[in-house]
Design a protein around this motif. Structure first.
Motif, short mmCIF file in Angstrom:
data_model
loop_
_atom_site.label_atom_id
_atom_site.label_comp_id
_atom_site.label_asym_id
_atom_site.label_seq_id
_atom_site.Cartn_x
_atom_site.Cartn_y
_atom_site.Cartn_z
N THR A 1 0.83 -1.21 0.00
CA THR A 1 0.00 0.00 0.00
C THR A 1 0.86 1.26 0.00
OG1 THR A 1 -0.10 0.22 2.39
CG2 THR A 1 -1.75 -1.19 1.36
N HIS A 2 0.26 2.34 -0.45
CA HIS A 2 0.93 3.64 -0.43
C HIS A 2 1.17 4.09 1.00
CE1 HIS A 2 1.23 8.06 -1.76
NE2 HIS A 2 2.31 7.44 -2.12
N LEU A 3 0.20 3.77 1.85
CA LEU A 3 0.35 4.09 3.27
C LEU A 3 1.61 3.45 3.84
CD1 LEU A 3 -1.13 5.24 5.84
CD2 LEU A 3 -1.98 2.92 6.16
N PHE B 1 4.20 2.40 2.23
CA PHE B 1 5.38 3.03 1.62
C PHE B 1 5.74 4.30 2.36
CE2 PHE B 1 6.98 6.17 -1.48
CZ PHE B 1 8.19 5.55 -1.79
N ARG C 1 7.39 3.51 5.58
CA ARG C 1 8.80 3.11 5.42
C ARG C 1 9.69 4.31 5.14
NH1 ARG C 1 9.78 -0.44 1.13
NH2 ARG C 1 7.71 -0.15 0.22
N VAL C 2 9.19 5.24 4.33
CA VAL C 2 9.99 6.43 4.04
C VAL C 2 10.19 7.24 5.32
CG1 VAL C 2 10.05 8.64 2.84
CG2 VAL C 2 9.32 6.59 1.63
#
Lengths: 355, 531
Positions: free
Chosen positions: A218-220, A222, A225-226
């Motif tokens: 998911t973008h969430l 990602f 993690r960033v």
């Protein structure tokens, strides 16, 4: 002079091997320790690690212990991936147990099919509430999350003890600090006839996969993690770090709360003062042993659950104090961190500064 | 000019006299790093009093070579002769004992200590005993060389130029015979640069050799007696810079790859796209710069360049415009006739803003993540469906970016930290431009980037402008600003100068603005309008 030098390219293989090496070193240390206190080290290790898997009852018990460990560890792993140092899984677990039990006692005469889901939900919400307070304090006042979550562990523990001595105590319980036994409608169903394995383990494994899905698909995930890997980059990209922090903390709180309520509505069946033998703390080690990866946490939780079982057996069969489990956990974390240190750094012996 | 001439003859005559003993001679210096031959049989010879330029693109091996001389790196092969005698320079302290001083690009001064305390720190007891009173020695040297360094000032109160002079002073106190300067002018105003050059010329006259690393070729032609050009770890050419032009030297540096185009066409914007209106904000950090009454307009289809010496409010201004710092008043910033002062960085990106930050690794890109993931960092439109990342599409897009901008790497799976600075910059630039932004904020786009990559980056910026985007270009490289910007402005101590068309101004005026000469007149003007 000994100097610490960062390795330019830490080995990827070693990053995955490090938990194995740490376990091996811990076992070696265990051998020395058992010899020192006059026990046969081979037999002791056998009791600690092999015996727990020797019959179906023990394997069942192993899964019973694995459930709460894994639920907490998945939440913590995601928190740590976002650089949120949540040490409060224990408190969130106890809050979940307390809130869930209060709801279960409300349903004590009910036979409704909704009783169990609502009870579980109450546990989840309690756990979230318990992680929400330190999160709010951190985001609003920049308080140290490590300290506040640890403090909230103790507050949760004493709140629970107060509750079983006071409002939630069983009136017919001869003054013992325990709640009444929950009604069948609020008990988690067991999975097999022969053991106490209950639905909690399914929740836990599911949580592991959900955690993996969130982080890698998911973008969430990602963004999480960033945020953890490089906060300035997350700021630069315009990610809402407050929202992400709230998400990981509430997610961890929900899982820990579910772990707590699954304990009281599962193997225990009532609220007692000692709901958890430190699952929330051990989960920190599980999360690290699993390389902060939700799937890795599943494997690590198996190992840690075996160690819990083995500790009990070692006390019964060989008279080894049960404290040996905590010590093994501590030594394991020590070796794990040491392995990681040497994967990322190396020591050089030199008389002068050279490159 | 005449002084220059004399100096060169001077240098030449010393060269003839002391044919037998060069100050420093490097013979066949070779240094192999894993996967990279940084220095390949390098020969270099430095006479007393000679100012020698070391030129080359990034990664040509300049840093490795000077680190070898300064004893930070041990060469695998080759000999170093110092005053005709063979020496092994084991460490920087050996180098200092020989009389080699180095001023690094990033200063190593303690901000909370005074100038003389900082200098004292790097001196041995023996040195200190010889000097006696350090403060008076500093004052004496300061007068002798016109360094203008006050020994009792605290370093945090000094400007960048002053700090650099402290670093030079640190070398002078140790009676240096060879001074190595790593890109010394990249942080200075034009006026400070000429001050530095005066100091260097005095030093050279007294017989001190100077090894000068720079990317700014006109400086090299102005001050250096000799130049050695490195490419791919090898010496490819030597020349006498005064007999060359910056363009001919640039050609030697990059090979036949690039014709440096000296002039791009200037354009005028169409309509106001972005404006800052009476923007004043105190800095978040104690040592930061507060922004004071910033006012400017940016048109679609133009490049506005903001010159300035580092630390004069550029970082704060960029944070405010990009939205990373969203404390600004709602009405103080507007984009497309919409107030955006209150919006977060993410919301501003959605409105069509993009941003190429100064730090590439650790801000513009996550070091441990792949280029695919780093594409997704700011470019998510089209790659997210129902909250799920479409990794396959993102991967294909990343590999297209790599091809289009000629990013040298193993592939879209490469981690950002494995790329060189210039290649990572090309990638980030491509990623931001690829979103077709209405407004691109771009900080130091070619800092530390080699000439070939810089050309590609320039072209990409100009293409984006021609498509109708507004570009705000913030740089310390004044030549680059003149090359690219359609209108120019300067920032000093949080004040922004008026904006002028690039054709209507010159380096002198912008240089004075960078030093803050516009501030008083601006203040008078605002007072007049208020009263």
């Amino acid at each position: 002079m000994i100097r610490i030098q960062a390795r330019t390219e830490p080995s990827t293989l070693m990053k995955f091997a490090s938990p194995i090496i740490a376990i091996a070193l811990t076992l070696l240390f265990g051998c020395l320790l058992f010899s020192a206190i006059g026990k046969d080290p081979i037999q002791a290790l056998h009791v600690l690690l092999i015996a727990p898997l020797s019959d179906s009852y023990n394997i069942g018990e192993m899964f019973v212990k694995m459930g709460p460990l894994l639920l907490c560890a998945v939440g913590l792993a995601i928190c740590y991936r976002a650089n949120m140092w949540n040490i409060g899984a224990e408190g969130q677990l106890l809050a979940g147990a307390l809130g869930g039990s209060a709801m279960a006692l409300y349903f004590i005469d009910s036979e409704s099919v909704m009783a169990l889901p609502i009870t579980l939900l109450a546990g989840i919400v309690s756990g979230m509430l318990w992680s929400a307070i330190p999160t709010f304090l951190k985001l609003r006042f920049n308080s140290n999350l490590i300290l506040t979550t640890i403090m909230f562990n103790y507050i949760a523990l004493y709140l629970l003890i107060w509750a079983v001595h006071g409002p939630l105590r069983d009136p017919q319980g001869f003054g013992f600090p325990e709640s009444a036994l929950f009604s069948d409608a609020t008990l988690l169903p067991t999975l097999f006839e022969f053991s106490r394995i209950h639905l909690g383990i399914v929740f836990a494994v599911l949580a592991g996969f959900i955690g993996w899905f969130i982080l890698s698909k998911t973008h969430l995930g990602f963004q999480i993690r960033v945020l953890g890997a490089d906060e300035p980059a997350a700021k630069y990209a315009g990610f809402n770090s407050k929202k992400l922090s709230w998400f990981v903390m509430l997610f961890a709180g929900a899982l820990a709360g579910l772990a707590g309520v699954s304990e009281t509505t599962g193997p225990i069946g009532q609220l007692v003062p000692n709901v958890s033998p430190g699952y929330g703390y051990s989960a920190i080690i599980v999360a690290y042993l699993g390389r902060l990866h939700p799937i890795g946490a599943i494997l690590a939780a198996v190992f840690m659950a075996i160690l819990y079982m083995g500790g009990d057996l070692a006390q019964i069969e060989m008279g080894i104090p049960v404290a040996v489990v905590s010590m093994f956990q501590g030594v394991l974390l020590f070796f794990l961190l040491a392995c990681d240190f040497f994967i990322n750094n190396r020591l050089t012996l030199s008389n002068q500064a050279t490159n | 000019m005449q002084a220059d001439e004399r100096l060169r003859q001077n240098g030449a005559s010393t060269l003839n006299k002391q044919q037998t003993a060069s100050r420093l001679e490097l013979i066949d210096i070779t240094k192999q790093y894993p996967g990279c031959l940084a220095n390949d049989s390098i020969n270099l010879c430095l006479q007393p009093g000679e100012i020698h330029a070391l030129l080359g693109e990034n990664g040509a091996g300049k840093s490795t070579l000077v680190k070898t001389i300064y004893g930070v790196v041990a060469p695998d092969k080759g000999d170093i002769l110092w005053d005709g005698k063979e020496v092994t320079i084991k460490s920087p302290s050996t180098a200092r004992d020989l009389g080699i001083g180095m001023v690094f690009q990033h200063f190593s001064l303690f901000e909370t200590l005074t100038v003389s305390q900082n200098i004292e720190l790097c001196l041995s007891q023996k040195h200190l005993d010889n000097i006696g009173d350090l403060a008076s020695k500093i004052r004496q040297l300061s007068e002798e060389y016109g360094l203008n360094v006050d020994p009792h000032k605290y370093v945090h109160s000094l400007s960048i130029g002053e700090r650099q002079r402290v670093e030079i002073m640190r070398c002078l106190v140790q009676s240096v015979k060879l001074l190595i300067l790593d890109e010394p002018t990249s942080v200075l105003t034009p006026q400070e640069v000429s001050g530095l050059f005066d100091v260097l010329r005095t030093l050279s006259k007294e017989g001190c050799s100077i090894l000068f690393i720079s990317h700014k070729l006109h400086e090299v032609t102005e001050i250096c007696h000799q130049a050695t050009i490195l490419r791919g770890g090898k010496v490819v050419d030597t020349c006498v810079p005064s007999e060359e032009t910056p363009a001919s030297i640039a050609k030697m540096m990059v090979g036949d790859l690039a014709e440096q185009e000296t002039q791009y066409t200037k354009k005028e914007g169409t309509h106001t796209l972005f404006s800052a209106n009476k923007l004043s904000l105190p800095s978040k950090q104690p040592f930061g710069t507060s922004l004071k009454n910033i006012q400017f307009e940016l048109k679609a289809g133009e490049i506005l360049g903001i010159a300035g010496v580092a630390g004069n409010g550029q970082d704060e201004l960029m944070a405010i415009i990009s939205g990373e710092d969203h404390r600004a008043n709602k009405t103080s910033l507007s984009l497309d006739q919409m107030y955006i002062g209150h919006l977060s960085a993410g919301d501003r990106r959605k409105l069509g803003m993009a941003y190429v930050p100064e730090e590439r690794l650790g801000r513009g890109a996550v070091p441990d993540m792949s280029l695919t993931e780093n594409t997704l960092l700011t470019h998510s439109t089209g790659f997210i469906k129902n909250g799920l990342v479409q990794w396959q599409e993102a991967k294909e897009y990343a590999s297209r970016l790599i091809k289009k901008y000629n990013v040298k790497c193993h592939g879209e799976f490469s981690e950002a930290k494995s790329l060189s600075g210039g290649n990572l910059q090309k990638f980030i630039m491509g990623r931001e431009i690829g979103q077709n932004p209405k407004l691109l904020i771009c900080a130091h786009p070619t800092w530390g980037v080699d000439v070939g990559a810089a050309l590609a980056i320039h072209q990409a910026l100009l293409d984006l402008r021609d498509q109708g985007a507004a570009i705000l270009l913030i740089s310390e490289d004044i030549d680059e600003l003149f090359l690219l910007a359609d209108r120019m402005s300067a920032i000093c101590d949080g004040h922004l100068s008026p904006q002028v068309k690039t054709q209507d101004t010159n380096i002198d005026q912008i240089g004075q603005w960078m030093a803050g000469t516009f501030i008083d007149t601006q203040r008078e003007l605002t007072q007049e309008t208020q009263s």
